[in-house]
Design a protein around this motif. Structure first.
Motif, short mmCIF file in Angstrom:
data_model
loop_
_atom_site.label_atom_id
_atom_site.label_comp_id
_atom_site.label_asym_id
_atom_site.label_seq_id
_atom_site.Cartn_x
_atom_site.Cartn_y
_atom_site.Cartn_z
N ARG A 80 0.71 -1.16 0.03
CA ARG A 80 0.02 0.03 -0.19
C ARG A 80 0.98 1.34 0.07
O ARG A 80 1.75 1.44 0.86
CB ARG A 80 -0.74 0.18 1.25
N ILE A 82 1.32 4.95 0.97
CA ILE A 82 0.80 6.14 1.79
C ILE A 82 0.94 7.14 1.77
O ILE A 82 2.20 7.40 1.36
CB ILE A 82 0.91 5.31 3.43
N ALA A 108 -4.57 2.23 3.34
CA ALA A 108 -3.09 2.43 3.85
C ALA A 108 -2.82 2.73 5.43
O ALA A 108 -2.19 2.22 5.96
CB ALA A 108 -2.29 3.54 2.98
#
Length: 133
Positions: A80, A82, A108
């Motif tokens: 993920r 972020i 995230a």
């Protein structure tokens, strides 16, 4: 470049800790209550450095009084991406006394919460050791 920005990107944990006031309060993007104190804040920041990959600041914004800074960052938590911001306030001695982090997107933030949850036993143990417990 602010000294905190420089220390984080150099992964210089001693320099990061030296910039924290004893009474610093860390407000996490994924925990309800703030964490007071230098030992736990330094431990949390070390934990974050173990969880994030490809971390880098993309923008630094300074308040007119020089005591407030916002450092916008990008990183990865697992797969993920972020985006986030470290909001820092500095006391009269130039030490960080308020450290608040915000992140997005929610997926995230959830990945961050899970990863930091897995680190939290180590984080609290490191903080206790730093305090001589």
């Amino acid at each position: 470049m602010h000294p905190f920005h420089k220390a984080v990107e150099a992964e210089d944990h001693a320099a990061i800790e030296a910039l924290l006031a004893e009474n610093v309060v860390f407000t996490s993007p994924v925990a309800f209550k703030p964490y007071p104190g230098k030992a736990i804040t330094a431990s949390i920041l070390r934990g974050v450095s173990r969880v994030f990959t490809d971390f880098h600041y993309v923008r630094e914004i300074a308040g007119a009084n020089g005591r407030d800074h916002a450092l916008v960052f990008k990183a990865k938590v697992g797969d993920r991406e972020i985006n986030g911001c470290d909001f820092l306030h500095f006391d009269e001695d130039g030490k960080i006394d308020d450290f608040m982090v915000m992140v997005r997107p929610m997926s995230a933030a959830q990945a961050l919460a899970a990863a930091m949850g897995a680190e939290f036993e180590r984080i609290t143990r490191e903080a206790a050791e730093a305090m001589g417990a």
